[in-house]
Design an enzyme around this catalytic site. Structure first.
Site, mmCIF file in Angstrom:
data_model
loop_
_atom_site.group_PDB
_atom_site.id
_atom_site.type_symbol
_atom_site.label_atom_id
_atom_site.label_comp_id
_atom_site.label_asym_id
_atom_site.label_seq_id
_atom_site.Cartn_x
_atom_site.Cartn_y
_atom_site.Cartn_z
ATOM 1 N N SER A 131 0.868 -1.265 -0.005
ATOM 2 C CA SER A 131 0.142 -0.067 0.089
ATOM 3 C C SER A 131 0.837 1.248 0.002
ATOM 4 C CB SER A 131 -0.821 0.106 1.303
ATOM 5 O OG SER A 131 -0.053 -0.057 2.591
ATOM 6 N N ASP A 135 -4.628 7.340 7.980
ATOM 7 C CA ASP A 135 -5.728 6.743 8.507
ATOM 8 C C ASP A 135 -5.420 5.533 9.420
ATOM 9 O OD1 ASP A 135 -4.064 5.024 6.986
ATOM 10 O OD2 ASP A 135 -5.562 4.206 5.534
ATOM 11 N N HIS A 151 -1.282 4.233 6.887
ATOM 12 C CA HIS A 151 -0.832 4.969 5.813
ATOM 13 C C HIS A 151 -0.304 6.509 6.099
ATOM 14 C CE1 HIS A 151 -3.369 1.557 4.311
ATOM 15 N NE2 HIS A 151 -2.169 1.393 3.898
#
Ligand SMILES: *[C@@H]1O[C@H](CO)[C@@H](O)[C@H](O)[C@H]1NC(C)=O
Ligand SMILES: *[C@@H]1O[C@H](CO)[C@@H](O)[C@H](O)[C@H]1NC(C)=O
Length: 382
Positions: free
Chosen positions: A33, A339, A342
């Site tokens: 990610s 969040d 990240h």
């Protein structure tokens, strides 16, 4: 040589501007990610609002409020943001492709995504996809016209910058499943090494390899850690996770050092993203950030503003009405963590500006100088 000096001068004087004389024609990215520009989102559930709000004004498949480090790398070469290989709509692979998906691991995992596990697109799967991409993009380009214009040119595979940023999810998996790091990490290195060597066989010659960040500073592990690992450092990060990340990074650096012997005609840069990110957490205020460990888009307030059952973008019923519970803070540009897992666009941009200078790299080369270092110009790059 002239070109090299021009580029360096340009780089030093105009750091924020693209380094035009030295640009790569394409980027091929593998990872998780930290560099997923839409792969997981296109394949499984769509990334929701308020993701993307800072830069794209809408969710853009990225796990951030805006751009990722890989986006800033593309921008610095004057290239478009990378399309995700797994995205079948509106994609353009002329200047590369992104095989990264959120929740990817180096080692293939058995727990599926919908059971709280990992992406099925582990590093070896990403390599298999890259291999197909390389051969099939040639076939498609032969159809001509628009097909050709959306595919990379043949020689781009040799000229491309290959970027890799993966390992974070392997570390959480090994920790929370009580596996031994001394057993697990060497296995990841074997896979990592096989993958890079295969990319080299496919013609890849320029590698930009990120190490893994300070995992113990991220809310989702800080709040999940067992009572036996409560020890925090002066910044407030969980030491046990940062030590684990450092252990992984040391072995990664050794693995990369070995590549320089095994893959003699490649330029391989090891980028110490860990230290760049840790410096940001450590000196957050100096760089214009507030409360470094507090999640911007979360729920619950307090020191962390993070709840496992109400995530960024989650809605809930309050007094009979559906409302957004996991919402963005008012100043994402002053937050490091977006969040709970990240980074914000602001943090990603800061980290990019730091690592592009070369001061966190081994060998210490600015990003834009890399191309000149390879081939005939390649000197004593250790
Ligand atoms: C790992 O160990 C902890 C503490 O001993 C235990 O609570 C937890 O259930 C274990 N996890 C797994 C996946 O075995
Ligand atoms: C990585 O290894 C090289 C030796 O190959 C060493 O000089 C360098 O300091 C190491 N970098 C980091 C960040 O540990």
């Amino acid at each position: 040589m002239n070109l090299l000096m021009t580029c360096l001068a340009l780089f030093l004087s105009l750091q924020a501007l693209p380094c035009t004389p030295c640009k790569f024609p394409a980027i091929i990215n593998l990872g998780d990610s930290n560099s997923d520009t839409g792969g997981l989102s296109a394949t499984f559930s769509l990334v929701r609002s308020p993701y993307g709000e800072t830069f794209f004004d809408m969710p853009a498949g990225r796990y951030s409020d805006g751009r990722l480090i890989i986006d800033f790398i593309a921008k610095s070469f004057g290239l478009p943001y990378l399309s995700a290989y797994l995205d079948s709509l509106g994609t353009n692979f002329r200047h590369g492709a992104n095989f990264a998906t959120a929740a990817s691991t180096i080692m293939q995992q058995s727990v599926p995504l919908n059971k709280g596990g990992y992406s099925p697109f582990s590093l070896q799967v990403q390599l298999a996809q890259f291999s197909q991409f390389k051969s099939r993009s040639r076939i498609i380009a032969k159809k001509g016209k628009v097909f050709k214009s959306l595919m990379p040119k043949k020689d781009y595979f040799k000229k491309a910058l290959y970027t890799i940023d993966i390992g974070q999810n392997d570390l959480t998996e090994l920790f929370f499943s009580n596996q031994s790091a001394d057993d697990y990490i060497p296995l990841t290195m074997k896979v990592f090494s096989d993958v890079v060597k295969k990319v080299y066989k496919h013609g890849g010659r320029h590698f930009w390899i990120h190490n893994t960040g300070p995992l113990g500073c991220l809310t989702y592990v800080l709040l999940r850690r067992p009572s036996s690992s409560r020890e925090l450092d002066s910044v407030g990060c969980a030491m046990i996770f940062n030590k684990l990340a450092q252990k992984f990074n040391e072995m990664l650096n050794e693995t990369v050092t070995q590549f320089r012997k095994d893959l003699p005609s490649a330029t391989i840069i090891y980028v110490d993203v860990y230290t760049a990110k840790y410096n940001l957490f450590r000196k957050a205020e100096k760089y214009g950030f507030e409360k470094p460990l507090r999640t911007c888009c979360g729920y619950g307030g307090g020191d962390y503003n993070f709840a496992f059952n109400v995530r960024c973008g989650d809605k809930g019923i309050v007094e009979g009405e559906e409302v957004l519970l996991g919402k963005s803070c008012s100043h994402p540009e002053k937050s490091i963590i977006w969040d709970g897992i990240h980074y914000t666009e602001a943090a990603n941009k800061w980290v990019f500006n730091e690592i592009a200078t070369g001061k966190y790299s081994h060998p210490s080369l600015p990003l834009c100088k890399m191309l000149e270092q390879s081939g005939t110009e390649r000197r004593s790059v250790a």
